[in-house]
Design a protein around this motif. Structure first.
Motif, PDB file in Angstrom:
ATOM      1  N   GLY A   1       0.804  -1.222   0.000  1.00  0.00           N
ATOM      2  CA  GLY A   1       0.000   0.000   0.000  1.00  0.00           C
ATOM      3  C   GLY A   1       0.835   1.269   0.000  1.00  0.00           C
ATOM      4  N   ALA A   2       1.767   1.358   0.924  1.00  0.00           N
ATOM      5  CA  ALA A   2       2.615   2.553   1.011  1.00  0.00           C
ATOM      6  C   ALA A   2       3.496   2.695  -0.220  1.00  0.00           C
ATOM      7  CB  ALA A   2       3.474   2.482   2.268  1.00  0.00           C
ATOM      8  N   ALA A   3       3.986   1.562  -0.745  1.00  0.00           N
ATOM      9  CA  ALA A   3       4.831   1.613  -1.941  1.00  0.00           C
ATOM     10  C   ALA A   3       4.048   2.106  -3.148  1.00  0.00           C
ATOM     11  CB  ALA A   3       5.417   0.234  -2.215  1.00  0.00           C
ATOM     12  N   LEU A   4       2.785   1.738  -3.245  1.00  0.00           N
ATOM     13  CA  LEU A   4       1.952   2.195  -4.360  1.00  0.00           C
ATOM     14  C   LEU A   4       1.788   3.709  -4.342  1.00  0.00           C
ATOM     15  CD1 LEU A   4      -0.947  -0.407  -4.699  1.00  0.00           C
ATOM     16  CD2 LEU A   4       0.681   0.280  -6.468  1.00  0.00           C
ATOM     17  N   THR A   5       1.620   4.265  -3.157  1.00  0.00           N
ATOM     18  CA  THR A   5       1.477   5.720  -3.048  1.00  0.00           C
ATOM     19  C   THR A   5       2.734   6.429  -3.536  1.00  0.00           C
ATOM     20  OG1 THR A   5      -0.017   5.464  -1.157  1.00  0.00           O
ATOM     21  CG2 THR A   5       1.009   7.622  -1.470  1.00  0.00           C
ATOM     22  N   VAL A   6       3.888   5.940  -3.101  1.00  0.00           N
ATOM     23  CA  VAL A   6       5.162   6.527  -3.534  1.00  0.00           C
ATOM     24  C   VAL A   6       5.329   6.361  -5.040  1.00  0.00           C
ATOM     25  CG1 VAL A   6       7.671   6.366  -3.342  1.00  0.00           C
ATOM     26  CG2 VAL A   6       6.242   6.195  -1.295  1.00  0.00           C
TER      27      VAL A   6
END
Length: 313
Positions: free
Chosen positions: A236-241
């Protein structure tokens, strides 16, 4: 899911309306001398007045915006004030070049970042220190310096890739690959560094969760825990970045396109902005905003699939 999709589409439409209207007002405020630039320094006041009337610049700003928006809704983004080329045609001819860089860079970034980030998080020790050191080097080296080094070594000296120019994919896939490989590598460097750190941190945090330890005590194979559970929760966090970096590539590609002499959106935007070509600039604003909306929408859908609670936001 349909309600979630409708909310995201509506917010994207509101963003498009807000950005285009604000951009038009700002561009209108700075378009005072554009007619003189079109006609040249020797133009008379009568010629300037006639050209202003031809372009509709003598009308109130809201009337101009309404006329432009009406045409844009019907797919007509107008014509360049300087070249006479339709804006849609100008963007359409150059967009594939920039998209080749952006999509190629995103794909390479995802693959390298996932491998390096998971490798560093799961192995630790020397492997982690090596990845951290590579990250420091990647952050310290500007993209344009990497691009110049790649051109010097792999294009000029070894002649493995094209130094400049672009060949459409439909004309020759091999020549297309030779043209975009070095620019994509140059762009992917900083993107890979940032995303690798994000994936490494997210995987480490997830591996420390109590539910992961519970899965281990139940005897599940470590590989299954990692790929079926840990990576999904850490994504999830990687997708945002990744989405932010992909949007940033739309602007970051400008310098790389200049170095490799690629006929992409970057040079087109610089020329239009320098000349005050309002229809072309507005067309680029629409294109960029639509791409941002699409990238955010795809990211939101992926987040909703990975984390069902996100659909309620």
């Amino acid at each position: 899911m349909l309600a979630y999709l409708r909310r995201r589409l509506l917010s994207g439409l509101v963003l498009l309306m807000a950005v285009t209207s604000l951009s038009f007002l700002l561009l209108y405020a700075g378009s005072g001398d554009v007619v003189r630039r079109i006609l040249g320094g020797g133009a008379t006041q009568e010629q300037i007045a006639a050209k202003s009337a031809e372009l509709g610049l003598d009308e109130p700003v809201w009337t101009q915006f309404a006329n432009w928006a009406s045409g844009a809704l019907h797919g007509d983004l107008g014509r360049s004030w300087f070249t006479g080329e339709t804006v849609a045609e100008g963007i359409g001819n150059r967009l594939p070049v920039t998209l080749s860089l952006v999509l190629g860079t995103t794909l390479l970034t995802v693959v390298l970042s996932a491998v390096l980030g998971v490798w560093a998080a799961t192995r630790g020790g020397t492997v982690d220190r090596i990845v951290q050191g590579m990250s420091v080097i990647g952050i310290a080296l500007p993209g344009f310096v990497v691009a110049l080094l790649l051109v010097t070594v792999f294009a000029v000296q070894l002649k493995l890739f094209a130094a400049t120019g672009y060949t459409p994919l439909g004309d020759s896939p091999t020549q297309w690959l030779r043209a975009v490989t070095l620019p994509v590598i140059a762009l992917a460097l900083s993107s890979t560094v940032n995303l690798t750190q994000q994936i490494r941190g997210a995987v480490l945090d997830t591996l420390r969760q109590d539910w992961v330890r519970t899965l281990r005590t139940r005897g599940l194979p470590a590989r299954r825990i990692l790929f079926r559970h840990v990576l999904r929760n850490a994504a999830g966090a990687a997708l945002t970045v990744l989405s932010l970096q992909t949007i940033g590539l739309l602007g970051g590609a400008v310098i790389i396109e200049q170095i490799f002499a690629l006929p992409g959106i970057g040079q087109y935007a610089i020329t239009a902005t320098g000349g005050g070509d309002l229809p072309t600039i507005m067309g680029l604003v629409v294109m960029t905003t639509v791409m941002v909306v699409i990238i955010n929408l795809l990211t939101d859908l992926a987040q909703g699939w990975l984390t069902p609670k996100a659909r309620q936001i």
